[in-house]
Design a protein around this motif. Structure first.
Motif, PDB file in Angstrom:
ATOM      1  N   THR A 169       0.803  -1.224   0.000  1.00 19.14           N
ATOM      2  CA  THR A 169       0.000   0.000   0.000  1.00 19.14           C
ATOM      3  C   THR A 169       0.834   1.270   0.000  1.00 19.14           C
ATOM      4  OG1 THR A 169      -0.178  -0.088   2.408  1.00 19.14           O
ATOM      5  CG2 THR A 169      -1.958  -1.095   1.139  1.00 19.14           C
ATOM      6  N   ASN A 170       2.016   1.247   0.645  1.00 23.53           N
ATOM      7  CA  ASN A 170       2.821   2.458   0.781  1.00 23.53           C
ATOM      8  C   ASN A 170       4.291   2.060   0.796  1.00 23.53           C
ATOM      9  OD1 ASN A 170       3.958   4.884   1.432  1.00 23.53           O
ATOM     10  ND2 ASN A 170       2.947   5.113   3.408  1.00 23.53           N
ATOM     11  N   LEU A 171       4.886   1.933  -0.387  1.00 22.37           N
ATOM     12  CA  LEU A 171       6.248   1.423  -0.491  1.00 22.37           C
ATOM     13  C   LEU A 171       7.266   2.359   0.144  1.00 22.37           C
ATOM     14  CD1 LEU A 171       7.873  -0.944  -1.520  1.00 22.37           C
ATOM     15  CD2 LEU A 171       8.161   0.250  -3.686  1.00 22.37           C
ATOM     16  N   SER A 172       7.110   3.663  -0.038  1.00 21.20           N
ATOM     17  CA  SER A 172       8.081   4.598   0.553  1.00 21.20           C
ATOM     18  C   SER A 172       7.978   4.591   2.074  1.00 21.20           C
ATOM     19  CB  SER A 172       7.856   6.001   0.009  1.00 21.20           C
ATOM     20  OG  SER A 172       6.562   6.462   0.342  1.00 21.20           O
ATOM     21  N   GLY A 173       6.759   4.495   2.606  1.00 21.57           N
ATOM     22  CA  GLY A 173       6.575   4.396   4.053  1.00 21.57           C
ATOM     23  C   GLY A 173       7.157   3.110   4.605  1.00 21.57           C
ATOM     24  N   TYR A 174       7.021   2.029   3.849  1.00 19.16           N
ATOM     25  CA  TYR A 174       7.593   0.737   4.235  1.00 19.16           C
ATOM     26  C   TYR A 174       9.109   0.833   4.344  1.00 19.16           C
ATOM     27  CZ  TYR A 174       9.382  -3.991   3.308  1.00 19.16           C
ATOM     28  OH  TYR A 174      10.089  -5.166   3.351  1.00 19.16           O
ATOM     29  N   ARG A 175       9.733   1.400   3.338  1.00 17.69           N
ATOM     30  CA  ARG A 175      11.199   1.523   3.345  1.00 17.69           C
ATOM     31  C   ARG A 175      11.688   2.402   4.478  1.00 17.69           C
ATOM     32  NH1 ARG A 175      11.553   1.980  -3.159  1.00 17.69           N
ATOM     33  NH2 ARG A 175      11.605  -0.253  -3.571  1.00 17.69           N
ATOM     34  N   ALA A 176      10.968   3.490   4.736  1.00 16.34           N
ATOM     35  CA  ALA A 176      11.355   4.385   5.835  1.00 16.34           C
ATOM     36  C   ALA A 176      11.201   3.677   7.184  1.00 16.34           C
ATOM     37  CB  ALA A 176      10.497   5.648   5.799  1.00 16.34           C
ATOM     38  N   LEU A 177      10.134   2.895   7.323  1.00 15.10           N
ATOM     39  CA  LEU A 177       9.890   2.217   8.601  1.00 15.10           C
ATOM     40  C   LEU A 177      10.929   1.143   8.905  1.00 15.10           C
ATOM     41  CD1 LEU A 177       7.903   2.023  11.004  1.00 15.10           C
ATOM     42  CD2 LEU A 177       6.766   0.205   9.746  1.00 15.10           C
ATOM     43  N   ILE A 178      11.271   0.326   7.911  1.00 13.54           N
ATOM     44  CA  ILE A 178      12.258  -0.728   8.186  1.00 13.54           C
ATOM     45  C   ILE A 178      13.627  -0.119   8.454  1.00 13.54           C
ATOM     46  CG2 ILE A 178      11.049  -2.566   6.972  1.00 13.54           C
ATOM     47  CD1 ILE A 178      13.006  -2.235   4.665  1.00 13.54           C
ATOM     48  N   GLU A 179      13.908   1.029   7.842  1.00 22.34           N
ATOM     49  CA  GLU A 179      15.162   1.734   8.121  1.00 22.34           C
ATOM     50  C   GLU A 179      15.173   2.269   9.553  1.00 22.34           C
ATOM     51  OE1 GLU A 179      18.937   3.004   7.387  1.00 22.34           O
ATOM     52  OE2 GLU A 179      17.697   1.974   5.895  1.00 22.34           O
ATOM     53  N   LYS A 180      14.048   2.849   9.965  1.00 23.31           N
ATOM     54  CA  LYS A 180      13.937   3.441  11.306  1.00 23.31           C
ATOM     55  C   LYS A 180      13.972   2.393  12.398  1.00 23.31           C
ATOM     56  CE  LYS A 180      11.330   7.195  13.382  1.00 23.31           C
ATOM     57  NZ  LYS A 180      10.134   8.042  13.250  1.00 23.31           N
ATOM     58  N   LEU A 181      13.342   1.241  12.163  1.00 28.13           N
ATOM     59  CA  LEU A 181      13.293   0.184  13.169  1.00 28.13           C
ATOM     60  C   LEU A 181      14.534  -0.695  13.150  1.00 28.13           C
ATOM     61  CD1 LEU A 181       9.580  -0.975  12.886  1.00 28.13           C
ATOM     62  CD2 LEU A 181      10.615   0.323  14.735  1.00 28.13           C
ATOM     63  N   GLY A 182      15.281  -0.657  12.064  1.00 28.47           N
ATOM     64  CA  GLY A 182      16.504  -1.465  11.987  1.00 28.47           C
ATOM     65  C   GLY A 182      16.230  -2.930  11.738  1.00 28.47           C
ATOM     66  N   ILE A 183      15.193  -3.239  10.951  1.00 28.87           N
ATOM     67  CA  ILE A 183      14.920  -4.626  10.602  1.00 28.87           C
ATOM     68  C   ILE A 183      15.220  -4.828   9.115  1.00 28.87           C
ATOM     69  CG2 ILE A 183      13.260  -5.107  12.423  1.00 28.87           C
ATOM     70  CD1 ILE A 183      11.024  -4.371  10.623  1.00 28.87           C
ATOM     71  N   ARG A 184      15.316  -6.079   8.719  1.00 26.13           N
ATOM     72  CA  ARG A 184      15.652  -6.442   7.332  1.00 26.13           C
ATOM     73  C   ARG A 184      17.007  -5.864   6.919  1.00 26.13           C
ATOM     74  NH1 ARG A 184      10.135  -7.078   4.976  1.00 26.13           N
ATOM     75  NH2 ARG A 184       9.446  -8.782   6.277  1.00 26.13           N
ATOM     76  N   LYS A 185      18.041  -6.409   7.530  1.00 25.19           N
ATOM     77  CA  LYS A 185      19.386  -5.911   7.246  1.00 25.19           C
ATOM     78  C   LYS A 185      19.750  -6.069   5.785  1.00 25.19           C
ATOM     79  CE  LYS A 185      19.921  -6.033  11.805  1.00 25.19           C
ATOM     80  NZ  LYS A 185      18.856  -6.224  12.698  1.00 25.19           N
TER      81      LYS A 185
END
Length: 90
Positions: free
Chosen positions: A74-90
């Protein structure tokens, strides 16, 4: 002592959901589940034979995976920002 206090939850919702009242946003839910996963992972490092907690952890990881999948659709840019902020999916 609970690992996730009311104040800590409110801070997570404020940071990721926009306000303390916005508990239903996908980003806030993912952040909350991630916080719980990190807490339970720390518990399991000390209690290696706690298999019932391990099962709960696996269920939470699956829930987070489903929420992240929905967010990426639904929101690819929000997804990328969130995983970066949370530090998941290295």
């Amino acid at each position: 002592m609970p690992y996730l206090t009311v104040e800590k939850k409110a801070n997570i919702f404020k940071e990721f959901g926009g306000s303390e009242k916005n508990t239903g946003s996908v980003e806030a839910q993912i952040a909350l589940v991630t916080e719980r996963i990190n807490s339970i992972s720390a518990h399991l490092k000390q209690n290696k034979k706690d298999f019932s907690t391990h099962r709960g952890l696996m269920k939470m990881v699956g829930q987070r995976k489903r929420l992240l999948s929905y967010l990426s659709k639904t929101n690819l840019s929000g997804y990328r920002a969130l995983i970066e902020k949370l530090g998941i999916r290295k």
